[in-house]
Scaffold this active site. Structure first.
Site, PDB file in Angstrom:
ATOM      1  CB  SER A  60      41.599  39.109  21.564  1.00 30.20           C
ATOM      2  OG  SER A  60      41.816  40.216  22.422  1.00 30.20           O
ATOM      3  CG  ASP A 108      43.092  38.004  30.157  1.00 29.38           C
ATOM      4  OD1 ASP A 108      42.638  39.174  30.122  1.00 29.38           O
ATOM      5  OD2 ASP A 108      42.856  37.180  29.255  1.00 29.38           O
ATOM      6  CG  HIS A 127      40.793  38.498  26.701  1.00 31.75           C
ATOM      7  ND1 HIS A 127      42.120  38.849  26.896  1.00 31.75           N
ATOM      8  CD2 HIS A 127      40.500  38.785  25.412  1.00 31.75           C
ATOM      9  CE1 HIS A 127      42.613  39.321  25.770  1.00 31.75           C
ATOM     10  NE2 HIS A 127      41.642  39.303  24.848  1.00 31.75           N
TER      11      HIS A 127
END
Length: 558
Positions: A284, A527, A530
């Site tokens: 990702s 998160d 990312h």
């Protein structure tokens, strides 16, 4: 005989004497006539020769005999004038103009004749009396010659003027040509200078370590507006739409110590990639980089309606692959999901149920679909930190053998070696450029992603290198494998540059609609792996862009 003579009549004798005398007279007259004719002819010839010799030509500055030996050719009009003048002198009652003979009119009580400069014809009034004498005709001839002479002067003057004007025009043209030549020369010199500067700049990039540097504030960033790419962001990366109030994290650029990294020119990159396939393969974090590049290039495209996902998708999680088409450039940016670069597998266990394993000896299933791509960017890393991979119990498999326990670094080395052998065997290095993007740093504080780790309070990069994390051991394993590959792989070692950017993560701004459990404790579900877009992955693409420029330069100078 004597008698016969004696009796000849007197009249007959007389007649014979008369005829004899008459013949004598005619013979004398005939001789005199011949002499007279010769003298007359001689006088006329001398007179005509003298007249022609001193008759004025169209060039009044020199006599006719001079024109004979002149290098210039006597014009038709001057010849006509001379013949006309001579004819008028010999026959005073007529004048020849334009090859037509008519009786000359009297100039008494007439208006002044007009001159047709184009034909050199004297136009006389219709009402003029057709009378005249030789003197009048001589005057007409003189005036006619004067007019012709004046016209000749005018023509000469005009010719001089024209020559002068032509000279000026020629000088002007020469000036223009000279100026154009100078401008062209300056332009060429400017191009040469620019080319040399460009060459020097590219040479400095080749010698530069892109990954040893710092983040500097730059208000000209980001490369695109977050609102212009909302439909192409995964929700997880669209921090502004998810409510993040600050935008300072968008205002930084990466500055290597030894050179200036070029700002990514989207149109130039599109031109470089025309007709090509650029493929991202990995987890990702590569999806993060893939979406960043799509937004940068779409922002540069003239007709944005001709940029679209091949299957019309707007959600970029859950599928094995995605492809964005830039129709006007016959170019695609693709993503193949392969978080380990080797195959996730299933094995039946003793209870008859299926058990998940990781085949360390098999490359990802989609590899045949991208092996011929022009540019391939691989990555892996974050999934090797999860519980199953970090513990390594009954998880790693080679052939039919499942390791009861295997160290994660050794498992990672086996997996990367499998990948490297596949690249050496299947990717054509003369056609494809291969990149491997390194590990992207995480910034969980107070725990990991699933144990309360947080980064929501971070709004500025780390400014002290002493606070950076230890260099990941898995990346040292990767570098050793890359060193022994036959295929050249460009290593994008972004670990250190990302470690500074604790402020760039989505943190709590990772989604708009939280689940009931997330609403109860939103700070427990952050998160910090990312990156927000626009943001840090844009700098990765600027490094990729610089590497492509360098490759293009090297190909041109091989």
């Amino acid at each position: 005989m004597a008698d016969a003579t004696k009796y000849v009549p007197i009249g007959v004798v007389s007649n014979n004497h008369f005829l004899t005398d008459l013949k004598s007279i005619f013979s004398i007259l005939k001789a005199r006539k011949t002499v007279t004719f010769a003298y007359t002819f001689t006088l006329v010839f001398v007179f005509v020769t003298v007249f022609l010799a001193f008759s004025p030509s169209s060039n009044v500055s020199s006599p006719w005999f001079t024109n004979i030996f002149s290098s210039s050719t006597t014009t038709l009009d001057s010849n006509k004038s001379q013949v006309s003048s001579f004819f008028s002198f010999i026959f005073p009652n007529t004048s020849t103009i334009n090859n037509e003979t008519f009786k000359a009119p009297s100039l008494v009580n007439t208006t002044q004749p007009s001159v047709n400069s184009s034909q050199h014809v004297v136009s006389l009034p219709k009402n003029s009396t057709l009378q005249g004498n030789s003197t009048t005709l001589k005057e007409v001839g003189v005036k006619n010659q004067t007019l012709k002479s004046n016209e000749a002067k005018s023509v000469n003057t005009n010719q001089t003027t024209n020559v002068s004007s032509s000279g000026s025009a020629s000088s002007a043209v020469k000036g223009v040509v000279s100026n154009n030549h100078s401008a062209s020369l300056e332009k060429k010199q400017s191009k040469v200078k620019s080319s040399r500067e460009n060459d020097e700049w590219l040479k400095s990039l080749i010698k530069c370590d892109f990954f040893d540097g710092e983040w500097v504030k730059d208000d000209t960033y980001p490369l695109y507006d977050s609102g212009s790419c909302t439909d192409f962001f995964d929700e997880q990366f669209n921090c502004i739409r998810n409510g993040r109030p600050d935008k300072n994290y968008q205002k930084y650029k990466w500055k290597p110590k030894g050179c200036n990294l070029p700002r990514l020119d989207g149109r130039r990159m599109l031109d470089m990639l025309r007709g090509k396939r650029l493929v991202f393969v990995g987890d990702s974090l590569n999806r993060n980089m893939w979406e960043s590049l799509i937004c940068i290039l779409r922002h540069a495209a003239k007709d944005k309606s001709r940029v679209y996902e091949a299957n019309g998708r707007a959600y970029f999680r859950g599928e094995a692959s995605y492809s964005f088409i830039f129709k006007d450039y016959d170019f695609t940016v693709e993503l193949f999901v392969s978080p380990f670069l080797v195959q996730e597998w299933e094995m039946p266990d003793k209870n008859g149920t299926k058990k998940e394993t990781l085949r360390l000896d098999l490359v990802g299933r989609s590899s045949d679909q991208y092996k011929n791509a022009d540019i391939i960017v691989f990555n892996t890393g974050h999934w090797w930190t999860h519980d199953k991979t970090s513990k390594g119990e009954d998880y790693y498999q080679e052939g039919s053998h499942v390791y009861h326990e295997l160290n994660v670094l050794e498992a990672f080395r086996k997996a990367i070696t499998t990948w490297s052998r596949w690249v050496d065997a299947n990717v054509n290095p003369s056609k494809s450029m291969v990149f491997f993007r390194g590990y992207s740093a995480s910034h969980f504080s107070g725990g990991q992603w699933n144990s309360g780790g947080a980064c929501d309070s971070e709004t500025a990069p780390i400014d002290n290198e002493n606070y950076l994390n230890e260099y990941p051991p898995k990346m040292r394993v990767l570098e050793k494998v890359l060193k022994y590959m036959k295929t050249h792989v460009t290593y994008l070692n972004i670990t250190r540059m990302t470690d500074f950017r604790k402020d760039g993560h989505p943190s709590i701004y990772r989604k708009q609609n939280l689940s009931p459990e997330e609403r109860k404790s939103p700070l427990l579900y952050q998160d910090c792996s990312h990156w927000c877009l626009p943001g840090v992955p844009d700098a990765w693409n600027e490094v990729l862009y610089a590497k492509l420029l360098m490759r293009q330069y090297q190909n041109q100078h091989q």
